[in-house]
Design a protein around this motif. Structure first.
Motif, PDB file in Angstrom:
ATOM      1  N   PHE A   1       0.668  -0.950   0.024  1.00  0.00           N
ATOM      2  CA  PHE A   1      -0.442  -0.485   0.171  1.00  0.00           C
ATOM      3  C   PHE A   1       0.862   1.455   0.248  1.00  0.00           C
ATOM      4  CE2 PHE A   1      -0.176  -1.986   4.220  1.00  0.00           C
ATOM      5  CZ  PHE A   1       0.135  -0.172   5.418  1.00  0.00           C
TER       6      PHE A   1
ATOM      7  N   LEU B   1      -3.934   5.327   0.226  1.00  0.00           N
ATOM      8  CA  LEU B   1      -5.326   5.037   2.002  1.00  0.00           C
ATOM      9  C   LEU B   1      -5.951   5.946   2.204  1.00  0.00           C
ATOM     10  CD1 LEU B   1      -5.225   3.646   4.303  1.00  0.00           C
ATOM     11  CD2 LEU B   1      -2.778   3.857   4.718  1.00  0.00           C
TER      12      LEU B   1
ATOM     13  N   VAL C   1      -6.675   8.592   0.319  1.00  0.00           N
ATOM     14  CA  VAL C   1      -8.267   9.100  -0.656  1.00  0.00           C
ATOM     15  C   VAL C   1      -9.015   8.346   0.600  1.00  0.00           C
ATOM     16  CG1 VAL C   1      -9.610   8.123  -2.747  1.00  0.00           C
ATOM     17  CG2 VAL C   1      -7.132   9.498  -2.657  1.00  0.00           C
TER      18      VAL C   1
ATOM     19  N   LYS D   1     -19.826   0.637  -6.302  1.00  0.00           N
ATOM     20  CA  LYS D   1     -18.202   1.156  -5.187  1.00  0.00           C
ATOM     21  C   LYS D   1     -18.568   1.280  -4.318  1.00  0.00           C
ATOM     22  CE  LYS D   1     -15.707   5.123  -5.535  1.00  0.00           C
ATOM     23  NZ  LYS D   1     -15.941   6.438  -5.758  1.00  0.00           N
TER      24      LYS D   1
ATOM     25  N   ALA E   1     -12.126  -4.834   3.167  1.00  0.00           N
ATOM     26  CA  ALA E   1     -11.852  -3.871   3.732  1.00  0.00           C
ATOM     27  C   ALA E   1     -12.531  -2.992   4.850  1.00  0.00           C
ATOM     28  CB  ALA E   1     -11.695  -2.013   2.893  1.00  0.00           C
TER      29      ALA E   1
ATOM     30  N   LEU F   1      -5.682  -2.356   6.215  1.00  0.00           N
ATOM     31  CA  LEU F   1      -5.477  -0.944   5.090  1.00  0.00           C
ATOM     32  C   LEU F   1      -4.621  -1.020   3.735  1.00  0.00           C
ATOM     33  CD1 LEU F   1      -2.374   1.271   7.965  1.00  0.00           C
ATOM     34  CD2 LEU F   1      -5.307   0.986   6.904  1.00  0.00           C
ATOM     35  N   SER F   2      -4.228  -2.771   3.700  1.00  0.00           N
ATOM     36  CA  SER F   2      -4.357  -2.844   1.991  1.00  0.00           C
ATOM     37  C   SER F   2      -5.047  -2.671   1.908  1.00  0.00           C
ATOM     38  CB  SER F   2      -3.329  -4.082   2.204  1.00  0.00           C
ATOM     39  OG  SER F   2      -3.067  -4.522   1.697  1.00  0.00           O
ATOM     40  N   ALA F   3      -6.714  -3.583   2.208  1.00  0.00           N
ATOM     41  CA  ALA F   3      -7.137  -3.426   1.799  1.00  0.00           C
ATOM     42  C   ALA F   3      -7.537  -2.585   1.174  1.00  0.00           C
ATOM     43  CB  ALA F   3      -8.632  -4.631   2.461  1.00  0.00           C
ATOM     44  N   LEU F   4      -7.543  -1.469   2.274  1.00  0.00           N
ATOM     45  CA  LEU F   4      -8.531  -0.057   1.968  1.00  0.00           C
ATOM     46  C   LEU F   4      -7.933   0.333   0.582  1.00  0.00           C
ATOM     47  CD1 LEU F   4      -8.969   1.571   5.944  1.00  0.00           C
ATOM     48  CD2 LEU F   4     -10.072   1.037   3.657  1.00  0.00           C
ATOM     49  N   GLU F   5      -6.290   0.157   0.510  1.00  0.00           N
ATOM     50  CA  GLU F   5      -5.133   0.703  -0.595  1.00  0.00           C
ATOM     51  C   GLU F   5      -6.092   0.212  -2.023  1.00  0.00           C
ATOM     52  OE1 GLU F   5      -3.118   2.899  -1.000  1.00  0.00           O
ATOM     53  OE2 GLU F   5      -2.704   2.493  -2.757  1.00  0.00           O
TER      54      GLU F   5
ATOM     55  N   TRP G   1      -8.786  -1.177  -3.011  1.00  0.00           N
ATOM     56  CA  TRP G   1      -9.707  -0.338  -2.976  1.00  0.00           C
ATOM     57  C   TRP G   1      -9.915   0.838  -3.511  1.00  0.00           C
ATOM     58  CZ3 TRP G   1     -12.533   4.322  -1.678  1.00  0.00           C
ATOM     59  CH2 TRP G   1     -14.085   4.261  -1.403  1.00  0.00           C
ATOM     60  N   ALA G   2      -9.100   1.784  -2.828  1.00  0.00           N
ATOM     61  CA  ALA G   2      -8.904   2.793  -3.834  1.00  0.00           C
ATOM     62  C   ALA G   2      -8.359   3.063  -5.032  1.00  0.00           C
ATOM     63  CB  ALA G   2      -8.682   3.587  -2.994  1.00  0.00           C
ATOM     64  N   ASN G   3      -7.656   2.269  -5.165  1.00  0.00           N
ATOM     65  CA  ASN G   3      -6.543   2.387  -5.993  1.00  0.00           C
ATOM     66  C   ASN G   3      -8.291   1.108  -7.464  1.00  0.00           C
ATOM     67  OD1 ASN G   3      -4.575   3.214  -6.007  1.00  0.00           O
ATOM     68  ND2 ASN G   3      -3.444   1.317  -5.028  1.00  0.00           N
TER      69      ASN G   3
ATOM     70  N   TYR H   1     -11.686   1.477  -7.415  1.00  0.00           N
ATOM     71  CA  TYR H   1     -12.913   2.660  -8.120  1.00  0.00           C
ATOM     72  C   TYR H   1     -12.475   4.026  -7.106  1.00  0.00           C
ATOM     73  CZ  TYR H   1     -15.358  -2.599  -7.040  1.00  0.00           C
ATOM     74  OH  TYR H   1     -15.619  -3.484  -7.202  1.00  0.00           O
ATOM     75  N   ALA H   2     -11.508   4.277  -6.977  1.00  0.00           N
ATOM     76  CA  ALA H   2     -11.500   5.555  -6.561  1.00  0.00           C
ATOM     77  C   ALA H   2      -9.993   6.330  -6.969  1.00  0.00           C
ATOM     78  CB  ALA H   2     -11.347   5.746  -4.735  1.00  0.00           C
TER      79      ALA H   2
ATOM     80  N   GLU I   1      -9.681  10.437  -7.849  1.00  0.00           N
ATOM     81  CA  GLU I   1      -8.793  10.594  -6.515  1.00  0.00           C
ATOM     82  C   GLU I   1      -7.677  10.613  -6.410  1.00  0.00           C
ATOM     83  OE1 GLU I   1     -11.795   9.453  -6.977  1.00  0.00           O
ATOM     84  OE2 GLU I   1     -13.458   9.754  -5.674  1.00  0.00           O
ATOM     85  N   VAL I   2      -6.990   9.171  -6.324  1.00  0.00           N
ATOM     86  CA  VAL I   2      -6.541   8.588  -5.774  1.00  0.00           C
ATOM     87  C   VAL I   2      -4.861   9.505  -6.960  1.00  0.00           C
ATOM     88  CG1 VAL I   2      -3.796   6.298  -5.571  1.00  0.00           C
ATOM     89  CG2 VAL I   2      -6.394   6.424  -5.161  1.00  0.00           C
TER      90      VAL I   2
ATOM     91  N   LEU J   1      -4.317  12.508  -6.032  1.00  0.00           N
ATOM     92  CA  LEU J   1      -3.344  13.244  -4.766  1.00  0.00           C
ATOM     93  C   LEU J   1      -2.345  13.149  -5.486  1.00  0.00           C
ATOM     94  CD1 LEU J   1      -3.999  12.001  -1.964  1.00  0.00           C
ATOM     95  CD2 LEU J   1      -3.330  13.820  -1.950  1.00  0.00           C
TER      96      LEU J   1
END
Lengths: 114, 114
Positions: free
Chosen positions: A6, A11, A13, A85, A92, B93-97, B99-101, B103-104, B107-108, B111
């Motif tokens: 990660f 993270l 976002v 989404k 997570a 945290l890794s799962a959030l990361e 997800w962000a990469n 589905y988002a 924004e990523v 940033l």
DNA sequence: TAACCTGTTCACTAATTAGTAACCATGGAC
DNA sequence: GTCCATGGTTACTAATTAGTGAACAGGTTA
């Protein structure tokens, strides 16, 4: 262990999107109920005000987590449900939940007792 | 799919602990560097002020995510590193990361470009 | 007619978080 | 002596979030 998996931007976002006093409860209920009316959510979440709840829902809709649909009757009916989404957050959020129950039991129990 | 795996209390606690403008970056760096001095963190994180960085670190230490140790020399040396509780956040945290990469992306990327 | 219902907005206040800039102690380099 | 460095603190301001309470449209029920 390999932590290179990660990078902080993603993270950042994700945590940004999930920040807000009532996000956890809103997500929780929508994960359990498929589709909910505004007032239903408002009644089930203790102590939020309509204004703040609406702000959260609008923001989440804007970010693509939620889908809002209105039935044009009187009184109006507005339904909120998770988008793909939003649904994709499940693993997570579940991992966070597991972590909290394992490593932050005290705080969790404290919250539950209120 | 079974979403009963997470109840909102744990999620609430976890998101609460992770809330704060600089938490993601602090965690990111400490996941990559094992142990860091205060000033090192301060310099590597763009734009935080000492005060706010210190507030974050204190809070995280208080919550048991970080371990602070000082070497009593002059000038003082203070090191921060992840505790087991902190390290245990990795999968979430890794799962959030992830997800962000997935589905988002927008924004990523936004940033990242800053 | 009056009171009720729903989803929203508005004007305003309170609380929480973040940011700015100066100051401290004190050993070592110059 | 003077200045730099490190990890903090302090007093104060700015910005962001949350909360309060009232208002609105307008069909339904009493």
């Amino acid at each position: 262990m390999d932590y290179n998996q990660f990078k902080h931007c993603g993270l950042n976002v994700a945590l940004g999107i999930l920040s807000g006093k009532w996000k956890a409860i809103i997500l929780y209920h929508l994960f359990h109920q498929e589709s909910m009316r505004f007032t239903e959510l408002w009644r089930i979440i203790p102590k939020v005000t309509k204004k703040v709840l609406l702000e959260h829902l609008k923001q989440m809709e804007h970010q693509g987590l939620l889908i809002r649909s209105e039935v044009n009757t009187f009184p109006p009916e507005v339904y909120y449900k998770l988008s793909d989404k939003g649904k994709a957050l499940a693993p997570a959020l579940s991992a966070l939940e597991v972590w909290a129950n394992e490593y932050a039991r005290e705080e969790v129990d404290l919250l539950k007792s209120k």
